[in-house]
Structures are given as C-alpha cells and as structure tokens.
Design a protein around this motif. Structure first.
Motif, mmCIF file in Angstrom:
data_model
loop_
_atom_site.group_PDB
_atom_site.id
_atom_site.type_symbol
_atom_site.label_atom_id
_atom_site.label_comp_id
_atom_site.label_asym_id
_atom_site.label_seq_id
_atom_site.Cartn_x
_atom_site.Cartn_y
_atom_site.Cartn_z
ATOM 1 N N UNK A 1 0.786 -1.231 0.000
ATOM 2 C CA UNK A 1 0.000 0.000 0.000
ATOM 3 C C UNK A 1 0.816 1.278 0.000
ATOM 4 N N UNK A 2 2.126 1.155 0.184
ATOM 5 C CA UNK A 2 2.962 2.359 0.230
ATOM 6 C C UNK A 2 3.925 2.454 -0.955
ATOM 7 N N UNK A 3 4.235 1.330 -1.560
ATOM 8 C CA UNK A 3 5.204 1.320 -2.653
ATOM 9 C C UNK A 3 4.636 2.018 -3.873
ATOM 10 N N UNK A 4 5.486 2.779 -4.523
ATOM 11 C CA UNK A 4 5.068 3.486 -5.724
ATOM 12 C C UNK A 4 5.384 2.720 -6.993
ATOM 13 N N UNK A 5 6.476 1.955 -6.977
ATOM 14 C CA UNK A 5 6.889 1.268 -8.201
ATOM 15 C C UNK A 5 6.475 -0.199 -8.186
ATOM 16 N N UNK A 6 6.273 -0.730 -9.364
ATOM 17 C CA UNK A 6 5.921 -2.140 -9.475
ATOM 18 C C UNK A 6 7.089 -3.011 -9.013
ATOM 19 N N UNK A 7 8.317 -2.540 -9.218
ATOM 20 C CA UNK A 7 9.487 -3.314 -8.787
ATOM 21 C C UNK A 7 9.449 -3.548 -7.273
ATOM 22 N N UNK A 8 9.205 -2.500 -6.498
ATOM 23 C CA UNK A 8 9.168 -2.624 -5.039
ATOM 24 C C UNK A 8 7.995 -3.514 -4.620
ATOM 25 N N UNK A 9 6.845 -3.317 -5.228
ATOM 26 C CA UNK A 9 5.681 -4.148 -4.887
ATOM 27 C C UNK A 9 5.949 -5.623 -5.183
ATOM 28 N N UNK A 10 6.527 -5.907 -6.351
ATOM 29 C CA UNK A 10 6.798 -7.294 -6.745
ATOM 30 C C UNK A 10 7.875 -7.925 -5.862
ATOM 31 N N UNK A 11 8.929 -7.171 -5.573
ATOM 32 C CA UNK A 11 9.991 -7.698 -4.723
ATOM 33 C C UNK A 11 9.469 -7.987 -3.319
ATOM 34 N N UNK A 12 8.714 -7.061 -2.766
ATOM 35 C CA UNK A 12 8.140 -7.256 -1.435
ATOM 36 C C UNK A 12 7.207 -8.464 -1.430
ATOM 37 N N UNK A 13 6.385 -8.592 -2.462
ATOM 38 C CA UNK A 13 5.462 -9.717 -2.556
ATOM 39 C C UNK A 13 6.163 -11.052 -2.706
ATOM 40 N N UNK A 14 7.304 -11.052 -3.353
ATOM 41 C CA UNK A 14 8.082 -12.276 -3.536
ATOM 42 C C UNK A 14 8.801 -12.671 -2.247
ATOM 43 N N UNK A 15 9.274 -11.686 -1.510
ATOM 44 C CA UNK A 15 10.050 -11.968 -0.300
ATOM 45 C C UNK A 15 9.237 -12.681 0.775
ATOM 46 N N UNK A 16 7.995 -12.285 0.947
ATOM 47 C CA UNK A 16 7.192 -12.800 2.063
ATOM 48 C C UNK A 16 7.045 -14.324 2.021
ATOM 49 N N UNK A 17 6.556 -14.932 0.933
ATOM 50 C CA UNK A 17 6.410 -16.397 0.948
ATOM 51 C C UNK A 17 7.763 -17.128 0.997
ATOM 52 N N UNK A 18 8.787 -16.571 0.365
ATOM 53 C CA UNK A 18 10.103 -17.215 0.392
ATOM 54 C C UNK A 18 10.665 -17.250 1.809
ATOM 55 N N UNK A 19 10.566 -16.123 2.507
ATOM 56 C CA UNK A 19 11.103 -16.044 3.864
ATOM 57 C C UNK A 19 10.300 -16.940 4.809
ATOM 58 N N UNK A 20 8.986 -16.976 4.640
ATOM 59 C CA UNK A 20 8.149 -17.837 5.490
ATOM 60 C C UNK A 20 8.506 -19.312 5.298
ATOM 61 N N UNK A 21 8.757 -19.713 4.061
ATOM 62 C CA UNK A 21 9.135 -21.111 3.791
ATOM 63 C C UNK A 21 10.472 -21.440 4.453
ATOM 64 N N UNK A 22 11.429 -20.531 4.353
ATOM 65 C CA UNK A 22 12.726 -20.748 5.004
ATOM 66 C C UNK A 22 12.561 -20.840 6.519
ATOM 67 N N UNK A 23 11.740 -19.967 7.090
ATOM 68 C CA UNK A 23 11.519 -19.981 8.541
ATOM 69 C C UNK A 23 10.959 -21.329 8.971
#
Length: 157
Positions: A49-71
């Motif tokens: 909801x705060x990111x302006x660029x698609x790059x930041x939104x996509x990177x943030x969206x990708x990080x969450x499931x990857x980090x949860x799986x590692x955890x």
C-alpha cells in the motif's frame, strides 16, 4: 586380521553415528536467521500500500512467501535438534520510512542493508557449519540475496 578390521570399522561407524550432524554454528545461524527473516517480512509488509513502483511491490510480494518457507524449514531443524526456536516477533513499524515518492528509495536502501547483513550471516555459517541442509540454505541466501543486492544497487544509482 580380517576380524580386527571388521571390529575397527564397526567401532568407527558407531562413533560416527553418535556424532551430531550439526554444529553450534548451525544452531546459532538458524536461530538468528529466523529472526532476520521475520524482519525481512516486516519490511516487505511495510511496502504493501505504500510502494510506488511495481518493482518494489513485486519484490516485497516475492520476499514474504520465500522467507516464510525458510523460517518453517529452519524451525523444523531446530526442533529436531531440541534447540530453542525463536518466538515470532510482533509486527514492526516502518514509521521511519517516508510516505510518497521517497518511500521506494528509502525502502530499497533499508532492504539493501538488511540483505547485506543476511549475506554476511550466511558466509559465517559456511565457514563453521556442519549441517548439510543449513549449508545449502546459506549458499542459496548468498546467491539470491547477492542477486537482489545487485538489482537494488542498479535502481539506487
């Protein structure tokens, strides 16, 4: 003589079985990396909801499931070793990141510093760890996060 060889081999095999397949460095890395990944998730959630660029939104969206799986994987290793699993952290605040146009740049800088720290942690366990899957995870972290750091660096210049 053959009997002596068999007895020696059996003794060595028994000793190898009782030796732990992990080192304290593996335990420490997994415990600290769980906390580090939780912080990454908090940072990624701040972009929602705060990111302006698609790059930041996509990177943030990708990080969450990857980090949860590692955890989940690291928690299972720690439990199997009867070691302490870090408790889940309460949601952090990204109040120090600006809103609007400056958010993406500030977020990328914060993430870059955070990822760099994760790479350093992974490089440390690579030197003294013994648990094969932990070492594989460390290699993955080094490779993936160095790639992300390169991309982020190109966007920040």
């Amino acid at each position: 003589m053959a009997l002596l060889g068999l007895l020696l081999a059996a003794g060595c095999a028994a000793a190898a079985e009782t030796e732990k397949a992990y080192a304290q460095a593996d335990v420490t890395f997994n415990q600290e990396m769980i906390t580090h990944h939780q912080q990454t998730i908090q940072l990624a959630e701040a972009a929602s909801g705060r990111a302006g660029s698609s790059y930041v939104r996509e990177l943030a969206g990708k990080l969450i499931p990857e980090e949860r799986a590692d955890i989940a994987m690291m928690e299972s290793w720690l439990r199997s070793w009867n070691e302490t699993v870090p408790v889940r952290q309460a949601a952090g605040s990204a109040a120090d990141l600006p809103d609007g146009d400056g958010f993406d740049r500030a977020w990328l800088k914060a993430l870059s510093e955070h990822l760099h720290h994760g790479v350093m942690m992974a490089e440390t366990v690579r030197k003294s760890g013994r648990h094969g899957p932990t070492l594989e995870l460390a290699e993955k972290i080094i490779e993936v996060q160095n790639g992300e750091l390169k991309e982020i660096g190109e966007r920040l210049t």
